[in-house]
Design a protein around this motif. Structure first.
Motif, PDB file in Angstrom:
ATOM      1  N   MET A  68      -3.310  16.101  25.202  1.00 37.11           N
ATOM      2  CA  MET A  68      -2.715  14.916  26.000  1.00 37.11           C
ATOM      3  C   MET A  68      -3.767  14.417  26.668  1.00 37.11           C
ATOM      4  O   MET A  68      -4.082  14.890  27.937  1.00 37.11           O
ATOM      5  N   ILE A  69      -4.057  12.766  26.757  1.00 40.30           N
ATOM      6  CA  ILE A  69      -5.103  12.501  27.809  1.00 40.30           C
ATOM      7  C   ILE A  69      -4.648  11.412  28.240  1.00 40.30           C
ATOM      8  O   ILE A  69      -4.521  10.516  27.117  1.00 40.30           O
ATOM      9  N   ASP A  70      -5.091  10.753  28.967  1.00 41.17           N
ATOM     10  CA  ASP A  70      -4.677   9.639  29.539  1.00 41.17           C
ATOM     11  C   ASP A  70      -5.811   8.574  28.782  1.00 41.17           C
ATOM     12  O   ASP A  70      -7.053   8.309  29.860  1.00 41.17           O
ATOM     13  N   PHE A  71      -6.457   8.120  27.752  1.00 43.65           N
ATOM     14  CA  PHE A  71      -7.054   7.325  27.724  1.00 43.65           C
ATOM     15  C   PHE A  71      -6.888   5.932  28.356  1.00 43.65           C
ATOM     16  O   PHE A  71      -8.321   5.244  28.493  1.00 43.65           O
ATOM     17  N   GLU A  72      -5.821   5.155  28.637  1.00 37.79           N
ATOM     18  CA  GLU A  72      -6.133   3.870  29.221  1.00 37.79           C
ATOM     19  C   GLU A  72      -6.390   4.220  30.645  1.00 37.79           C
ATOM     20  O   GLU A  72      -7.215   3.609  31.571  1.00 37.79           O
ATOM     21  N   SER A  73      -6.335   5.588  31.398  1.00 35.83           N
ATOM     22  CA  SER A  73      -7.245   5.585  33.229  1.00 35.83           C
ATOM     23  C   SER A  73      -8.878   5.987  32.953  1.00 35.83           C
ATOM     24  O   SER A  73      -9.392   5.369  33.651  1.00 35.83           O
ATOM     25  N   LEU A  74      -8.803   6.427  31.242  1.00 33.81           N
ATOM     26  CA  LEU A  74     -10.423   6.794  30.828  1.00 33.81           C
ATOM     27  C   LEU A  74     -10.815   5.669  30.818  1.00 33.81           C
ATOM     28  O   LEU A  74     -12.095   5.096  31.433  1.00 33.81           O
ATOM     29  N   GLU A  75     -10.560   4.543  30.472  1.00 35.15           N
ATOM     30  CA  GLU A  75     -10.934   3.251  30.058  1.00 35.15           C
ATOM     31  C   GLU A  75     -11.172   2.480  31.128  1.00 35.15           C
ATOM     32  O   GLU A  75     -11.978   1.649  31.014  1.00 35.15           O
ATOM     33  N   GLU A  76     -10.254   2.094  32.305  1.00 34.39           N
ATOM     34  CA  GLU A  76     -10.330   1.298  33.314  1.00 34.39           C
ATOM     35  C   GLU A  76     -11.238   1.741  33.884  1.00 34.39           C
ATOM     36  O   GLU A  76     -11.913   1.178  34.881  1.00 34.39           O
ATOM     37  N   SER A  77     -11.801   3.322  34.330  1.00 35.09           N
ATOM     38  CA  SER A  77     -12.552   3.867  34.990  1.00 35.09           C
ATOM     39  C   SER A  77     -14.021   4.398  34.377  1.00 35.09           C
ATOM     40  O   SER A  77     -14.485   4.682  35.348  1.00 35.09           O
ATOM     41  N   TYR A  78     -14.717   3.992  32.777  1.00 38.44           N
ATOM     42  CA  TYR A  78     -15.539   4.837  32.166  1.00 38.44           C
ATOM     43  C   TYR A  78     -15.925   3.834  32.005  1.00 38.44           C
ATOM     44  O   TYR A  78     -15.296   3.588  31.118  1.00 38.44           O
TER      45      TYR A  78
ATOM     46  N   LEU B 162     -16.586   3.957  28.419  1.00 32.93           N
ATOM     47  CA  LEU B 162     -16.665   4.200  27.156  1.00 32.93           C
ATOM     48  C   LEU B 162     -16.805   3.949  25.763  1.00 32.93           C
ATOM     49  O   LEU B 162     -16.823   4.792  24.331  1.00 32.93           O
ATOM     50  N   SER B 163     -17.951   3.024  26.037  1.00 31.48           N
ATOM     51  CA  SER B 163     -18.581   2.130  24.632  1.00 31.48           C
ATOM     52  C   SER B 163     -19.452   2.728  23.839  1.00 31.48           C
ATOM     53  O   SER B 163     -19.283   2.635  23.195  1.00 31.48           O
ATOM     54  N   PRO B 164     -20.519   3.653  24.338  1.00 31.56           N
ATOM     55  CA  PRO B 164     -21.304   4.782  23.760  1.00 31.56           C
ATOM     56  C   PRO B 164     -20.311   5.787  22.996  1.00 31.56           C
ATOM     57  O   PRO B 164     -21.028   6.378  21.650  1.00 31.56           O
ATOM     58  N   PHE B 165     -18.657   6.003  23.218  1.00 29.78           N
ATOM     59  CA  PHE B 165     -18.599   6.980  22.465  1.00 29.78           C
ATOM     60  C   PHE B 165     -16.577   6.598  21.954  1.00 29.78           C
ATOM     61  O   PHE B 165     -16.331   7.158  21.769  1.00 29.78           O
TER      62      PHE B 165
ATOM     63  N   ILE C 124     -25.619   1.450  22.872  1.00 31.09           N
ATOM     64  CA  ILE C 124     -24.621   2.128  22.596  1.00 31.09           C
ATOM     65  C   ILE C 124     -24.310   2.114  21.039  1.00 31.09           C
ATOM     66  O   ILE C 124     -24.830   1.535  20.211  1.00 31.09           O
ATOM     67  N   VAL C 125     -24.292   3.579  20.474  1.00 34.82           N
ATOM     68  CA  VAL C 125     -24.911   3.984  19.116  1.00 34.82           C
ATOM     69  C   VAL C 125     -24.249   5.816  19.227  1.00 34.82           C
ATOM     70  O   VAL C 125     -23.669   5.997  20.497  1.00 34.82           O
ATOM     71  N   ASN C 126     -24.104   5.339  17.992  1.00 33.47           N
ATOM     72  CA  ASN C 126     -23.157   6.871  17.626  1.00 33.47           C
ATOM     73  C   ASN C 126     -23.327   7.217  16.186  1.00 33.47           C
ATOM     74  O   ASN C 126     -24.547   6.769  16.191  1.00 33.47           O
ATOM     75  N   ILE C 127     -22.556   8.365  16.122  1.00 30.22           N
ATOM     76  CA  ILE C 127     -22.809   9.387  15.462  1.00 30.22           C
ATOM     77  C   ILE C 127     -22.630   8.773  13.627  1.00 30.22           C
ATOM     78  O   ILE C 127     -23.407   8.922  13.054  1.00 30.22           O
ATOM     79  N   THR C 128     -21.387   8.661  13.572  1.00 35.72           N
ATOM     80  CA  THR C 128     -21.285   8.321  12.203  1.00 35.72           C
ATOM     81  C   THR C 128     -21.227   6.749  12.046  1.00 35.72           C
ATOM     82  O   THR C 128     -21.214   6.041  12.692  1.00 35.72           O
ATOM     83  N   ASN C 129     -21.197   6.873  10.560  1.00 28.37           N
ATOM     84  CA  ASN C 129     -21.850   5.160  10.274  1.00 28.37           C
ATOM     85  C   ASN C 129     -20.786   4.825  10.422  1.00 28.37           C
ATOM     86  O   ASN C 129     -21.092   3.174  10.653  1.00 28.37           O
ATOM     87  N   GLU C 130     -19.456   4.931  10.244  1.00 25.66           N
ATOM     88  CA  GLU C 130     -18.834   3.547  11.094  1.00 25.66           C
ATOM     89  C   GLU C 130     -18.463   3.616  12.000  1.00 25.66           C
ATOM     90  O   GLU C 130     -18.169   2.317  12.665  1.00 25.66           O
ATOM     91  N   LEU C 131     -19.435   4.551  13.113  1.00 21.97           N
ATOM     92  CA  LEU C 131     -18.973   4.154  14.441  1.00 21.97           C
ATOM     93  C   LEU C 131     -20.443   3.738  14.980  1.00 21.97           C
ATOM     94  O   LEU C 131     -20.776   3.722  16.343  1.00 21.97           O
ATOM     95  N   MET C 132     -21.419   3.574  13.888  1.00 21.72           N
ATOM     96  CA  MET C 132     -23.190   3.273  14.390  1.00 21.72           C
ATOM     97  C   MET C 132     -22.727   1.987  15.275  1.00 21.72           C
ATOM     98  O   MET C 132     -23.728   1.206  16.072  1.00 21.72           O
ATOM     99  N   ARG C 133     -22.419   0.711  15.353  1.00 23.66           N
ATOM    100  CA  ARG C 133     -21.845  -0.752  15.651  1.00 23.66           C
ATOM    101  C   ARG C 133     -21.028  -0.994  16.637  1.00 23.66           C
ATOM    102  O   ARG C 133     -19.816  -0.205  15.901  1.00 23.66           O
TER     103      ARG C 133
ATOM    104  N   ALA D 199     -11.353 -10.731  38.669  1.00 23.39           N
ATOM    105  CA  ALA D 199     -11.063 -10.518  37.655  1.00 23.39           C
ATOM    106  C   ALA D 199     -11.772  -9.220  36.484  1.00 23.39           C
ATOM    107  O   ALA D 199     -12.872  -9.357  36.470  1.00 23.39           O
ATOM    108  N   LEU D 200     -11.392  -7.806  36.638  1.00 20.37           N
ATOM    109  CA  LEU D 200     -12.017  -7.244  36.201  1.00 20.37           C
ATOM    110  C   LEU D 200     -11.468  -6.910  34.622  1.00 20.37           C
ATOM    111  O   LEU D 200     -11.270  -7.319  34.399  1.00 20.37           O
ATOM    112  N   GLU D 201     -13.030  -6.395  33.900  1.00 19.48           N
ATOM    113  CA  GLU D 201     -13.048  -6.459  32.220  1.00 19.48           C
ATOM    114  C   GLU D 201     -12.907  -4.928  32.180  1.00 19.48           C
ATOM    115  O   GLU D 201     -13.246  -4.268  32.510  1.00 19.48           O
ATOM    116  N   ILE D 202     -11.899  -4.702  31.144  1.00 18.46           N
ATOM    117  CA  ILE D 202     -11.899  -3.552  30.611  1.00 18.46           C
ATOM    118  C   ILE D 202     -11.329  -3.377  28.939  1.00 18.46           C
ATOM    119  O   ILE D 202     -10.650  -4.715  28.847  1.00 18.46           O
ATOM    120  N   VAL D 203     -12.124  -2.931  28.567  1.00 19.83           N
ATOM    121  CA  VAL D 203     -12.014  -2.891  26.631  1.00 19.83           C
ATOM    122  C   VAL D 203     -11.563  -2.101  26.856  1.00 19.83           C
ATOM    123  O   VAL D 203     -11.220  -0.749  26.760  1.00 19.83           O
TER     124      VAL D 203
END
Length: 1324
Positions: free
Chosen positions: A255-265, A267-270, A359-368, A424-428
């Motif tokens: 149980m993780i509040d992903f929305e709050s993490l996206e607003e505070s950190y 997370l694009s490399p992950f 901005i690099v990831n491990i799996t092929n589908e997440l490399m870009r 205005a803040l940018e949240i991905v």
């Protein structure tokens, strides 16, 4: 070596080996060990310690060496290249499980014959525990006639399993044999299983060892309740067992509040911690609803060292009780943290706007991962007529955020939550299913090594096979622990609503596994590398370099792999001018062999694999021809690190310290000029094989330093580049300064003249420090300190939270009306006026408010730094060019003040081309206060007379004994300056005014300190550890004052070297935050002794002593070049000092008007240097002679008395003295002085060897000359004492010791000292 008995062999601790252990280790080697490991002499062991990946010694109870192990990343097979050993082992021994990541090879293993297998197993166990990914330790025996390392002790090698080579037609005993020790046999892993109800009684005490808060909140059986009463819960409890005893626990949750993490950190490399099923969506949220006045999230018990933040989703009370979501480390209170960063840390070095390459990831589908601002994102936003920003998200409801704001000044007067305008803040937002689980709690029994937690973490990923990431949230002031070595610290956002003082760590499943590798790049790697570099700004340049590396002999490209997939790329080349680089940085003067220094041209690695970064660097060294890898990074005109390099591995490298005083070439050898001139100033990072074996620990304490003074810079430099920089990195240091770091890329020369030089932080030295890489710079002025919420506020409204606040504001020149009302009131009180203040217990009491700061007129300049000098002088030239007719001899530029800066400012104005007749100097000397001693700013009448004569010769009009009264305005400028002479008031027409009056702490800093409750008594009051009355606020530098109970009025920081003060404060922080020091009780002992005074009946605490000299160099009108170098302490007026006893000698030369005064103290050490010359002196050389004994300069004092020195400028520039000015030579002197000479009395006598036998000491008849007799008598040395000292020195072999050290020094530094003769070893 000590003799040990077989009955009671007691082992001591293990430690890393050093070069001084080589002789003791060589005595442990038997003939079989020497033959199998190719050890013939002590030098071989020295080379082995220097080149090995890890070398460990085992000590006994008497701290004598009884065992040694040296391991490398390749076997001891000269015929096999280090990069090819894997194929050799696989084919010869069929050991396919051995890889470069999980294997090390022993190159020397020896132990004392009085100890058995315990030593060998202890060394192996230490090796396995040092690296959690290490599974195999092996060595190869190539000598069949020596099958046993220690004859008669076969049992000692039982930890190794013999593996014979598979060779047809050859007997196994005739080929090299592999001996393999596996982790499972030497250092068994924990048995990990899921927890059951019965584990409650075992697990609760383990958690209680760190904190009892959970027991207090949830009772005695909360572990049992988690398992039995909530079976539907998504929590997983894992237990680590050893010998059927629970020794560790780990609690996991999904149980993780992903929305709050996206607003505070970020997370694009992950990939947002999700399985992406679409493109990320960008939301623009108006941040005007910043809650400034809300309470800070509750940190909780700091002793709960192994707990992570559950980060729960918002839920109602029933659901919260049902799922038992405790919040151990923080609440869910909204807060916004804003920072103003003038220089973002550039990882892609280019002059253009930078984008995140990492901005690099491990799996092929997440490399870009798409760019955060990519136009391809499915976002629709528009600006409504009522000035509200409306964002329409795909498949989600739209939200409207008003942009109305309230006035900031009005908000400060209210007690409710305040609102402030923010852009205005940018949240991905990342679409997809969750791809992470949470580590809520981790604890190990204190008797067990916490590194065993890696075994539980491996099992944790097996419990969630569909999730690749494990997240952990900790307070930023949480001390580091071994489990964090497997996690990557996530970059926080500048504007955060939650987790303001918390750090997020992420571990990828491939990072926890050891399936990583390095291989040379091939042509078929281009598609995968292009995917990695898709969003890198200079990707075409990198690909071009990669293409060149396939056909060029100068470039080598390597691909970093994980699970056989490319996750990074590194391009290497030979380091240009390696000799010049090594001579300007704190490195060995020469590489081990020619061509072994490499430079990283480009390096990119996925952040998820960052825990393996040091191993990747080690394997790069194994594959390449280099022993050392460097990354030079140079600043460009925009203030960013500019080169063709792209580098994401620098965080795991070590910053190299530049030499503080680069000495010019005085030998006349042109080769040395070419070596030095060809090296540009740049920040340098380095790594070698030994450093790759050390853990790199991140300290994420929120350290905020206010003020870019010399003290603050020295504090930051020592934290980042001090002795702990090899294994410790401070990742959360913020510098708050009005103008950022004192570094200018485009500065006019007159600005450098305008500001006197003091200390080592010159422009050249600053460009050699990687401060922009590690430090967040916030441009702003401190206006408020909130000690309760642990935050500071800047003048622009920006907020910064801190864990530790360091105030190094220093003192600056202030406005003429600086705190005028307070000074007037204080003056009246000193004359007997009764106090009219209201007591604090009176209901009418109100805290004192500091009056607002007055503004400076447009043409009045107060300069405190080179940045301000550059701005002010440019603005002055603009004013002159706009109205040249207004500047004349009747409307002059006025320089006011009795400070060094006043004279250097006049020299800068002359350098700008302003005529002397257009400059007026107002000298407020002597001061109006008759109680103040009338001493000029030089404290030297000779210097003052010559400077005043130079002003008269140039034609600069001087108003003497005139003091500031007021000025007259015309619009926003002043037209005249009113000063008071001894007889009447003078009104001087003024085109511009440079004001150097009162020097005090910054107005806003004083206001913030006073209003937050910190004690201020003529300065910020601190104790011996630099702490204020707030345990989390420190103070250092010229703006602080020791507490009166310490009785240290003559030991203030303002009278000491600021760099020394900053380094001392940094060492205190290192002792508190270094996890290796914290684990050693001996290191935690108080460095400052405490003494109890029976007279005062209190505990007296001595303050720290600082010995570095004070340096001040300036240029005066003429031009005249001034240098003053003196010992730390209160400056005694010269006329007073001359009347005191035991003042030594004052030596003066004045050839061709170049004045040089040298003061030698009663111990014949150089104590003070004062220069005023018509030619530019060598400041770096003269700054190094302080504290040296005059005999080091070939008996300088005697030569002066014999009239053999007529110019000290020429004397100190003699070629034979060049070695004395090298920083490494100072280390040589300290090593010689540390020789073991027996008792203290013998040590005192040995120091008299400085008066060694010299031809100048005796005349032709062999009788001691009168000059030398006077010198000895002055120092209190009788003839008997001298004879005893010489006899002891000769008996001890002092000449031989000094000669041996000199020979070794010149042999190591041959490149810089080719003018000295070689000393043959057989003649010593």
């Amino acid at each position: 070596m000590d003799k040990f008995t077989k009955t009671s062999p007691v082992l001591g601790r293990l430690r890393l080996a050093n070069l001084q252990d080589a002789s003791d280790i060589f005595e442990l080697c038997t003939e079989s060990m020497a033959k199998n490991f190719r050890i013939h002499q002590v030098v071989d062991i020295i080379v082995l310690i220097e080149s090995s990946t890890l070398s460990i010694v085992q000590l006994n109870e008497k701290n004598a060496i009884v065992g040694f192990l040296a391991a490398k990343d390749h076997p001891l097979l000269p015929s096999v290249h280090p990069s090819a050993w894997e194929h050799y082992i696989w084919t010869k021994y069929r050991m396919i499980q051995m890889t470069a990541r999980n294997s090390l090879f022993i190159h020397l293993l020896c132990w004392s014959e009085f100890y058995g297998r315990e030593v060998v197993d202890g060394l192996l166990r230490s090796l396995f525990m040092h690296d959690s990914y290490l599974m195999n330790v092996a060595f190869i025996k190539c000598m069949p006639q020596y099958p046993i390392l220690m004859p008669g002790h076969n049992r000692c090698e039982n930890s190794f399993r013999r593996v014979s080579a598979a060779e047809r037609g050859i007997a196994p005993d005739l080929v090299p044999t592999l001996y393999l020790a596996e982790r499972s046999e030497v250092c068994p892993r924990l048995r990990v299983r899921r927890a059951v109800e019965e584990d409650n009684d075992d697990l609760v005490p383990i958690i209680d060892q760190h904190s009892k808060r959970l027991r207090e909140l949830y009772g005695e059986f909360y572990i049992s309740e988690l398992i039995a009463r909530h079976p539907e819960s998504e929590r997983v409890l894992l237990v680590g067992e050893h010998k059927e005893l629970a020794v560790g626990v780990m609690i996991l949750n999904t149980m993780i509040d992903f929305e709050s993490l996206e607003e505070s950190y970020d997370l694009s490399p992950f990939a947002g911690l999700r399985h992406l099923n679409g493109k990320p969506v960008v939301q623009y949220v108006n941040s005007s609803a910043e809650i400034v006045g809300s309470s800070k999230p509750e940190i909780g018990d700091p002793n709960l060292r192994r707990s992570g933040n559950p980060v729960p989703r918002p839920c109602d009370k029933a659901d919260q009780k049902k799922s038992l979501n405790w919040s151990l480390l923080s609440g869910d209170v909204s807060q916004w943290e804003s920072e103003e960063v003038i220089f973002e840390l550039p990882m892609v070095d280019n002059d253009d706007d930078l984008v995140d390459y990492d901005i690099v990831n491990i799996t092929n589908e997440l490399m870009r991962i798409p760019r955060p601002l990519s136009v391809e994102l499915n976002i629709v936003f528009e600006l409504q007529p009522d000035k509200t920003l409306q964002v329409v998200e795909t498949k989600e409801t739209s939200a409207t955020f008003p942009s109305s704001t309230l006035d900031f000044h009005k908000l400060k007067q209210t007690s409710t939550d305040k609102v402030r305008t923010r852009p205005a803040l940018e949240i991905v937002r990342y679409p997809g299913t969750p791809n992470a689980f949470l580590l809520e709690l981790f604890a190990m029994q204190q008797d067990y090594d916490e590194r065993y937690g890696y075994d539980i973490l491996q099992t944790a990923f097996e419990m969630f096979p569909d999730r690749d990431y494990c997240v952990l949230c900790l307070p930023s002031n949480q001390p580091a622990f071994p489990l964090l070595e497997h996690f990557t610290l996530v970059t926080p956002k500048h504007y955060r609503e939650k987790y303001t003082n918390q750090s997020l760590y992420v571990a990828h499943v491939n990072s926890v596994r050891e399936t990583v590798a390095v291989r040379p790049a091939e042509a078929f790697d281009f598609p995968s590398i292009a995917h990695i570099l898709e969003h890198v700004h200079d990707k075409h340049d990198i690909l071009r370099l990669l293409e060149m590396s396939l056909v060029s002999d100068e470039l080598d490209a390597y691909v970093l792999l994980s699970q056989r997939e490319a996750v990074g790329v590194v391009i290497l080349e030979s380091l240009d001018n390696c000799v010049g680089v090594r001579t300007q940085y704190d490195l060995e003067p020469e590489p081990r062999s020619a061509g072994t220094d490499g430079a990283i041209v480009a390096g990119v690695l996925s952040p998820a694999l960052e825990p393996h970064a040091r191993w990747y660097l080690r394997d790069l060294i194994r594959h390449s021809k280099f022993y050392h890898l460097f990354w030079p990074s140079q600043l460009n005109k925009t203030g960013k690190y500019s080169s063709r390099n792209i580098m994401s591995l620098a965080g795991r490298m070590v910053p190299i310290v530049p030499y503080r005083h680069p000495v010019p070439n005085i030998t006349g050898i042109k080769y040395l000029d070419k070596v030095r001139d060809s090296t540009k100033s740049c920040a340098l990072f380095g790594i070698e094989t030994q450093l790759t074996a050390l853990p790199k620990v991140d300290v994420n304490h929120g350290i905020v330093v206010v003020g870019a003074s010399r003290t603050g810079l020295a504090f930051i430099e020592t934290l980042l580049m001090g002795p702990a920089s090899h294994y410790l990195t401070f990742t959360n240091i913020t510098l708050v300064s009005e103008h950022g770091l004192p570094m200018l890329c485009d500065c006019i020369p007159a600005a450098e003249t305008c500001v006197p030089r003091s200390g080592r932080y010159t422009d050249r030295y600053m460009k050699c420090l990687p401060l922009y890489y590690y430090v967040d710079c916030m441009t702003g002025v401190l206006v408020e300190i909130n000690r309760k919420k642990k935050l500071i506020r800047l003048q622009s409204g920006a907020v910064k939270y801190y864990d530790e606040l360091v105030l190094t504001c220093g003192q600056q020149f202030q406005h003429p009306d600086y705190l005028a009302e307070s000074f007037a009131h204080s003056k009246k009180m000193s004359k007997g006026k009764p106090c009219e203040r209201i007591l604090m217990d009176n209901p009418k009491y109100r805290p004192d408010k500091v009056p607002p700061r007055p503004d400076l007129p447009e043409n009045v300049f107060v300069i405190n730094s080179m940045y301000e000098a550059n701005i002010c002088l440019r603005r002055l030239m603009t004013m002159i060019n706009a109205r040249p007719e207004h500047l004349s001899a009747k409307n002059q530029i006025i320089v006011y003040g009795d400070h060094m800066e006043s004279y250097s400012t006049m020299a800068a104005l002359l350098e700008l081309g302003i005529a002397p007749k257009e400059i007026a100097f107002v000298e407020p000397f002597p001061p109006l206060d008759r109680n103040v001693m009338r001493v000029n700013c030089f404290n030297d009448e000779v210097i003052d007379e010559r400077v005043q004569a130079s002003l008269d010769n140039l034609g600069i009009y001087v108003y003497r004994e005139c003091h500031f009264v007021s000025w007259q305005f015309e619009g926003s400028r002043i037209t005249s300056l009113d000063v008071m002479s001894p007889l009447h008031t003078i009104s001087i027409p003024c085109f511009a005014l440079f004001y150097y009056g009162l020097k005090a702490i910054n107005y806003y800093a004083f206001k913030a300190i006073s209003e937050c409750g910190l004690v201020y008594d003529g300065g910020l009051v601190v104790d011996t550890k630099f702490k204020t009355n707030d345990a989390h606020v420190y103070g250092a530098g010229t703006s602080v004052q020791y507490s009166r109970r310490l009785r240290a009025d003559r030991q203030l920081h303002r009278d000491r070297c600021s760099e020394d003060v900053g380094e001392a404060l940094a060492n205190i922080f290192l002792r508190q935050m270094d996890p290796f020091v914290m684990a050693d009780p001996e290191e935690l002992s108080d460095p400052m002794p405490r003494y109890r005074s029976s007279l005062l009946n209190c505990r007296w605490e001595p303050v720290m002593e600082f010995v570095s000299p004070l340096l001040l160099a300036a240029t005066f009108p003429g031009p005249l070049y001034y240098l003053h170098l003196k010992s730390p302490g209160v400056d005694t007026p010269m006329e007073v000092r001359l009347t005191l006893p035991h003042q030594g000698h004052s030596l003066t030369t004045d050839k061709d008007g170049n004045y040089f005064q040298l003061r030698v103290d009663e111990f014949h050490c150089i104590d003070c240097v004062t220069c005023l010359a018509k030619k530019v002196p060598c400041y770096n050389i003269l700054a190094l002679i302080h504290g040296m004994h005059e005999s080091l300069f070939n008996n300088l004092l005697a030569r002066y008395m014999m009239n053999k020195i007529d110019d000290f400028y020429e004397f100190f520039m003699q070629p034979w003295m060049s070695a004395l000015y090298q920083e490494a030579f100072g280390n040589l002197i300290r090593v010689i002085c540390q020789q073991n000479v027996g008792t203290v009395y013998d040590l005192v006598k040995s120091h008299f060897s400085l008066f060694a036998h010299d031809d100048m000491s005796f005349n032709e008849d062999g009788v001691e000359s009168p000059e030398m007799m006077n010198i000895f008598q002055e120092c209190g040395q009788s003839a008997i004492m001298r004879n005893d000292a010489r006899a002891f020195w000769n008996a001890f072999g002092g000449d031989r010791i000094v000669t041996a050290h000199l020979a070794r020094y010149f042999d190591r530094h041959r490149l810089l000292n080719p003018q000295y003769a070689n000393i043959r070893a057989d003649l010593i």
